[in-house]
Design an enzyme around this catalytic site. Sequence first.
Site, short mmCIF file in Angstrom:
data_model
loop_
_atom_site.label_atom_id
_atom_site.label_comp_id
_atom_site.label_asym_id
_atom_site.label_seq_id
_atom_site.Cartn_x
_atom_site.Cartn_y
_atom_site.Cartn_z
CB THR A 438 -0.01 -8.39 6.70
OG1 THR A 438 -0.66 -7.30 7.35
CG2 THR A 438 -0.14 -8.23 5.19
CG HIS A 439 -0.57 -7.56 11.31
ND1 HIS A 439 -1.12 -6.33 11.57
CD2 HIS A 439 0.51 -7.34 10.55
CE1 HIS A 439 -0.40 -5.39 10.98
NE2 HIS A 439 0.60 -5.98 10.34
CG LEU A 440 -1.34 -14.18 9.83
CD1 LEU A 440 -0.37 -14.88 8.90
CD2 LEU A 440 -2.78 -14.41 9.41
#
Length: 500
Positions: A438-440
């Site tokens: 979910t974190h990129l």
Amino acid sequence: MTAPLVAIDGREVRRRLDAEAEVVVVGSGPAGATVAAELARRGVRVVVVEEGHQARPGALAASGVRAMASLYRDMGTSLAFGNVSMPYLQGCAVGGTSVINGAISWRLPPEILAEWSAADPALGEALHPDAIDAHQARLEHRLHVHPTEASIAGAKNLLLARGADALGVAHRPIRRNVDGCVGAGRCLQGCPHGHKLSMDLSLLPDAVAGGARIFSGMRVDRVVIERGRARGVTGVTAGGARFDVRAGVAVVLAASAIQTPCLLRRSGLRHGPVGEGLSAHPGVSVTGRFAEPVRSWQGATQGHEVTGYRGEGLKLEALGFDLSILASRVPGVGADFARRLAELDRYAVWGAALRAAGRGRVRPGPTRPLVTYSITPDDVRKARRAVRVLGDALLAAGALEVYPGIAGFAPVVRDRATMARFEVEGSLVASDYAMSMTHLFGTARMGSDPARSVVRPDFRHHSTAGLYVADSSVFPSNLGVNPQIAIMALAARCAERVVN
Ligand SMILES: Cc1cc2nc3c(=O)[nH]c(=O)nc-3n(C[C@H](O)[C@H](O)[C@H](O)COP(=O)(O)OP(=O)(O)OC[C@H]3O[C@@H](n4cnc5c(N)ncnc54)[C@H](O)[C@@H]3O)c2cc1C
Ligand code: SF4
């Protein structure tokens, strides 16, 4: 009377549209909303172009599956390919992923800033900790960031505190950007009460109050470049018409670490490592069954976290799902599965985000981005450790049984000694772990060397004048903590540079 949030809804635009502004911002998530609010506050004429639509709190679905269909990109089916097929989740709405995120608010860890400036001293100056901190303090105030109150935490969060105490590891209520939260547990589907201060309910209205205009339902295809300078953007409306928005001063890309590099490449800007170096926080989760009702869908969606393993690159959080998603976390088939489903109120799911060393790449595809991402053997070891610790914490908190969900190991574990064995005997095959991201970060990296970065330390594209990147594409690495406040702080810094 306050102006409506959306000035033009692309679903209603069926004939060619031409517009102009001083600055065009692509994307309305934390990065784009912050740039728009900061520029509008300084009197700059801004247009924000957003592919998604406005979400109205009263009309949001409780079902996680239905929320994915309407508010998530690709209906929540975006997938990265590598040594493990990994779903990556993103929002597609006015407000971007903030509309469907968990509201967890962390500052950019000082040690990460120090790592960045050690690797490239120009970043130490451009992202000076005092300047970043000043932005973060202001953003936290605006977004009402505060620790989750015990009164609305709900059992799944309070049990995590109990489990962490039993393990003797540091933990705390999660600091979230909510105002008046009643613990309805639906942040990941969009808050039905409007209590989460997502961008559509905070910085975007601020931007509009300052004169910015938001165009929703309009997908930008590429940046228009004339004589080496960004002059605007062009794309297609949800109503099927072409549009052009001219930019007198600058174009700011804030379309996320997946879509921004695609836009750069589609615009013919392939200089430097554009689309390379994707980094992330893959997440694993473990489900536990308690004797007493937990009602995982009640209480603050994500209200408690374990910080004591951060040194190892692990951060544990309670997760909050509605029944449609929770049911997919329960093991078994036939009568056994039916029995477990009947006890769905007894389950808690806790997750861990890994600060992984894995890297990937993003390229534009015919219908959606082509994303590859592989984790390293060390990351798999971290995932194994995370599953062990999550299972251990659940059992220590009183769970009767836990489901590690890893091929080749006991599907149901009832004692901590077996969970400890998992850390020795558990699989080290990446594809045995069901992970999602979910974190990129990192696909249009910032740096002073044009051969090794895409934008300069002042967020300007190395080779194209008037073009800036404001989202987490510019981050030189992942953070190990939830990124939205850090993204906004850097975006605020980007807005300062655009004005200068
Ligand atoms: C389920 C989930 C939970 C999360 N929980 C948390 C949390 O609790 N705390 C936290 O800190 N972080 C959390 N995150 C991550 C956080 O929300 C993101 O890191 C952050 O929103 C990224 O901000 P952004 O502005 O870069 O991109 P986004 O928020 O993704 O916004 C980009 C916007 O650009 C639009 N766009 C893309 N391409 C185009 C185009 N071509 N034309 C027009 N518009 C376009 C998109 O539709 C989107 O609205 C979570 C993420 C997910 C998926
Ligand atoms: S926990 Fe519920 S009430 Fe609180 S912000 Fe999230 S969805 Fe809204």
